[in-house]
Write an enzyme that holds these catalytic residues in place. Structure first.
Site, mmCIF file in Angstrom:
data_model
loop_
_atom_site.group_PDB
_atom_site.id
_atom_site.type_symbol
_atom_site.label_atom_id
_atom_site.label_comp_id
_atom_site.label_asym_id
_atom_site.label_seq_id
_atom_site.Cartn_x
_atom_site.Cartn_y
_atom_site.Cartn_z
ATOM 1 N N GLU A 1 -7.247 25.838 2.171
ATOM 2 C CA GLU A 1 -6.231 24.936 1.592
ATOM 3 C C GLU A 1 -6.791 24.035 0.496
ATOM 4 O OE1 GLU A 1 -7.439 24.812 4.655
ATOM 5 O OE2 GLU A 1 -7.619 22.774 5.460
ATOM 6 N N PRO B 1 7.781 -9.756 -6.944
ATOM 7 C CA PRO B 1 6.507 -9.282 -6.359
ATOM 8 C C PRO B 1 5.541 -8.769 -7.432
ATOM 9 C CG PRO B 1 8.381 -8.410 -5.114
ATOM 10 C CD PRO B 1 8.948 -9.072 -6.329
ATOM 11 N N ASP C 1 -6.399 -8.101 -1.282
ATOM 12 C CA ASP C 1 -7.213 -7.825 -0.093
ATOM 13 C C ASP C 1 -8.597 -8.443 -0.303
ATOM 14 O OD1 ASP C 1 -5.166 -6.148 0.594
ATOM 15 O OD2 ASP C 1 -6.261 -4.268 0.211
ATOM 16 N N LEU D 1 1.567 3.197 -2.415
ATOM 17 C CA LEU D 1 2.432 3.178 -3.592
ATOM 18 C C LEU D 1 2.370 4.474 -4.375
ATOM 19 C CD1 LEU D 1 1.957 -0.151 -5.537
ATOM 20 C CD2 LEU D 1 4.065 0.833 -4.665
ATOM 21 N N ARG E 1 -18.589 22.461 13.205
ATOM 22 C CA ARG E 1 -19.900 22.606 13.862
ATOM 23 C C ARG E 1 -20.014 23.931 14.595
ATOM 24 N NH1 ARG E 1 -19.337 17.106 14.610
ATOM 25 N NH2 ARG E 1 -20.971 16.056 13.439
ATOM 26 N N CYS F 1 -9.913 27.253 10.647
ATOM 27 C CA CYS F 1 -11.033 26.577 11.316
ATOM 28 C C CYS F 1 -10.797 26.538 12.827
ATOM 29 C CB CYS F 1 -11.254 25.200 10.706
ATOM 30 S SG CYS F 1 -12.958 24.650 10.872
ATOM 31 N N HIS G 1 -11.823 26.334 5.127
ATOM 32 C CA HIS G 1 -10.573 25.645 4.793
ATOM 33 C C HIS G 1 -10.066 26.087 3.416
ATOM 34 C CE1 HIS G 1 -10.428 22.698 8.092
ATOM 35 N NE2 HIS G 1 -11.741 22.827 8.074
ATOM 36 N N SER H 1 0.848 -1.194 0.000
ATOM 37 C CA SER H 1 0.000 0.000 0.000
ATOM 38 C C SER H 1 0.885 1.247 0.000
ATOM 39 C CB SER H 1 -0.934 -0.009 1.206
ATOM 40 O OG SER H 1 -0.175 -0.100 2.382
HETATM 41 N N1 GLN Z 1 -13.849 21.384 16.087
HETATM 42 C C1 GLN Z 1 -14.205 22.605 15.471
HETATM 43 C C2 GLN Z 1 -15.652 22.614 15.011
HETATM 44 O O1 GLN Z 1 -16.274 21.596 14.883
HETATM 45 C C3 GLN Z 1 -13.288 22.932 14.322
HETATM 46 C C4 GLN Z 1 -13.393 21.970 13.179
HETATM 47 C C5 GLN Z 1 -12.259 22.091 12.189
HETATM 48 O O2 GLN Z 1 -11.210 22.649 12.517
HETATM 49 N N2 GLN Z 1 -12.410 21.531 11.004
HETATM 50 O O3 GLN Z 1 -16.206 23.660 14.766
#
Ligand code: GLN
Length: 540
Positions: free
Chosen positions: A511, A192, A149, A16, A464, A383, A509, A14
């Site tokens: 990113e 392999p 698997d 790979l 949340r 976040c 987020h 795995s």
């Molecule tokens: N734990 C926090 C929330 O639920 C932040 C979640 C996160 O960083 N993705 O709001």
């Protein structure tokens, strides 16, 4: 044209890099003018990776439409530069759930429900479902796990059957294997690979192309040996030698003829490849010399894959400024003592606190943020990193002792981060957070506005808890201003600290939307701030 189906399986071991292989082929075919999508089928029983511990599974990648998906989808998006959907990732859990729901509804009345054909039919439906959301010339499907698997068998059976359904000229099987190098004898060993192909053939799948991961180049002799034992032309044995930089992989695979042999075998019309911009990027990546150091204070620092999109987004920011980004991983548990925290962070040029769940390490994160704020070090909170920045400000600037998120202390006197009323009634954990893309209105003149250069953006969420609006004014009066808002519910999306070099927390987020040749604006500006902070400190 008829859609072409490419299936990628893995053998021998795995990790790979099947995902990178799929993503690279996607990029190569897109650069030949074909439309491409990539999908991952994961054999585990969870409905999605959203409920898994990041230590086990790495990052959960969030799609625009709020899918909590495998981290390979992040590679796919970054390589092919297309937004994917929740329908680009299916698991055994989802497949079985669909089958069982249909059974309960009575869709199969009178029948005995079996792996073949019911589960395999459902898997084939899942493959087609991805195309329904977006029709493309080519769909690449990566099968998670390793051939052999037990749990991947239904998936392999389904893709075997697919050849008959879609027509053999429209289906291509690629098998990714590992060719180990034996230090003692100085040899690469093909056994392999032979065994893994044998295993695949015993299920009825003859690979069309074999991609061999190896530490050193495969000689022609070795390729011819694999070709003989596995019944594949030598040109279809592709050497995927280890490379230093992730983004070199497509360029190397193209040199091996990976895209041309794939096109040839799929009967695809020859089109000229335009990989110039990607090659330019690789040249930049290879020529970076000066570095900036970003300290990441998180909880899952032992498994770097837990923050893979953040690492990549930081790198993208670095490429833009022609700087190497060195990451200093710091377990936030080690920062609980403020003096020790200042020692650990003294050498970093900027600090980032990523997303996360649960109370462990929270005080260490808060210390890291205090250090960044008091020492004018660039800070980027994502976040949970934004929520901790608010807690830190409330405690240390507003003087609200015991201020907290109600996630960590239900009885806090100052719940500066709190759960929305609509979330309070949600009991189950899977897929119930605020997920996916939401609009964010940016305040003119803010740092965020400077970075984005626009007033309305959309960013992906997975959380949340939210900044409690009861404290927004007090925070703002004390210098922590809200500069981004989700207008639908008047929720704080971005906070900034005034009169600081660069201090920002975002509830979303960013990113997930960064691309190697198009860094996310906030990461671009964060790295710019890290560079200038480093230069300023040098002068002192
Ligand atoms: N734990 C926090 C929330 O639920 C932040 C979640 C996160 O960083 N993705 O709001």
């Amino acid at each position: 044209m008829e859609t072409k189906f490419i299936f990628i399986t893995g053998g021998v071991l795995s990790s790979l890099g099947k995902g990178i292989c799929a993503a690279s082929l996607g990029r190569l075919l897109k650069s030949r003018g074909y439309t491409v999508t990539i999908q991952k089928l994961d054999p585990y029983i969870n409905i999605d990776p959203g409920t898994m511990n990041p230590f086990q599974h790495g990052e959960v990648f969030v799609t625009e439409d709020g899918g909590e998906t495998d981290l390979d989808l992040g590679h796919y998006e970054r390589f092919i530069d297309e937004n994917l959907s929740k329908y680009n990732n299916f698991t055994s859990g989802k497949v079985y759930k669909n089958v069982i729901d249909k059974e309960r509804r009575g869709d199969f009345l009178g029948e005995t429900i079996q792996v073949i054909p019911h589960v395999t039919d459902e898997i084939k439906e899942c493959i087609k479902k991805t195309l329904e959301t977006k029709k493309t010339d080519i769909i690449i499907t990566e099968i998670g796990g390793t051939v052999g698997d037990i749990e991947s068998l239904p998936f392999l059976e389904a893709i075997r059957q697919f050849k008959k359904d879609a027509g053999k000229e429209n289906v291509l099987y690629i098998h990714v294997t590992y060719v180990p190098y034996l230090e003692t004898t100085g040899e690469l060993k093909t056994k392999p690979t032979q065994h893994s192909v044998k295993e695949l053939r015993s299920i009825g799948i003859q690979p069309d192309i074999i991609v061999c991961r190896s530490q050193i180049p495969l000689s022609d002799d070795l390729k011819s040996k694999i070709s003989l034992f596995c019944d594949i032309e030598q040109e279809a044995i592709i050497d995927a030698i280890d490379v230093k930089h992730l983004y070199e992989v497509p360029v190397n695979l193209q040199k091996e003829g990976f895209d041309s042999i794939s096109m040839y075998k799929l009967n695809l019309k020859y089109k000229v490849s335009d990989m110039q911009s990607w090659k330019d990027l690789v040249n930049i990546v290879k020529s970076l010399d000066e570095s900036v150091t970003v300290g990441i204070a998180g909880k899952y620092t032992n498994l770097k894959d837990s923050y893979i999109s953040i690492v990549e987004a930081l790198n993208h920011g670095g490429y833009y400024h022609k700087k190497n980004v060195d990451i200093k991983w710091i377990d936030s548990g080690e920062l609980e003592d403020y003096e020790k925290c200042t020692e650990v962070l003294a050498s970093v040029d900027a600090i980032l606190v990523p997303g996360g769940f649960g109370i462990r390490g929270i005080n260490g994160k808060i210390n890291a943020i205090r250090f960044a704020r008091e020492n004018n070090r660039p800070y980027f909170g994502i976040c949970l990193g934004m929520q901790c920045a608010v807690i830190e400000y409330a405690r240390n600037v507003l003087g609200l002792q015991g201020a907290n998120s109600s996630e960590f202390d239900e009885n806090t006197p100052y719940p500066v981060i709190d759960i929305l009323a609509e979330q309070k009634v949600v009991d189950s954990k899977g897929g119930t957070m605020r997920l996916g893309s939401y609009q964010c209105n940016i305040e003119a003149g803010s740092m965020a506005f400077k970075a984005y250069g626009q007033k309305v953006v959309h960013e992906r969420h997975r959380h949340r808890y939210e900044l409690n609006n009861d404290y927004r004014q007090a925070l703002s009066d004390a210098g922590m201003i809200t500069t981004g808002i989700y207008p639908g519910k008047n929720l704080a999306e971005i906070v900034e600290v005034k009169n600081h070099h660069w201090f920002m927390g975002v509830q979303f987020h960013p990113e997930f939307k960064s691309r190697p040749d198009r860094p996310h604006p906030l990461f671009r500006e964060f790295i710019a701030a890290a560079v200038s902070c480093k230069n300023n400190r040098k002068k002192q």
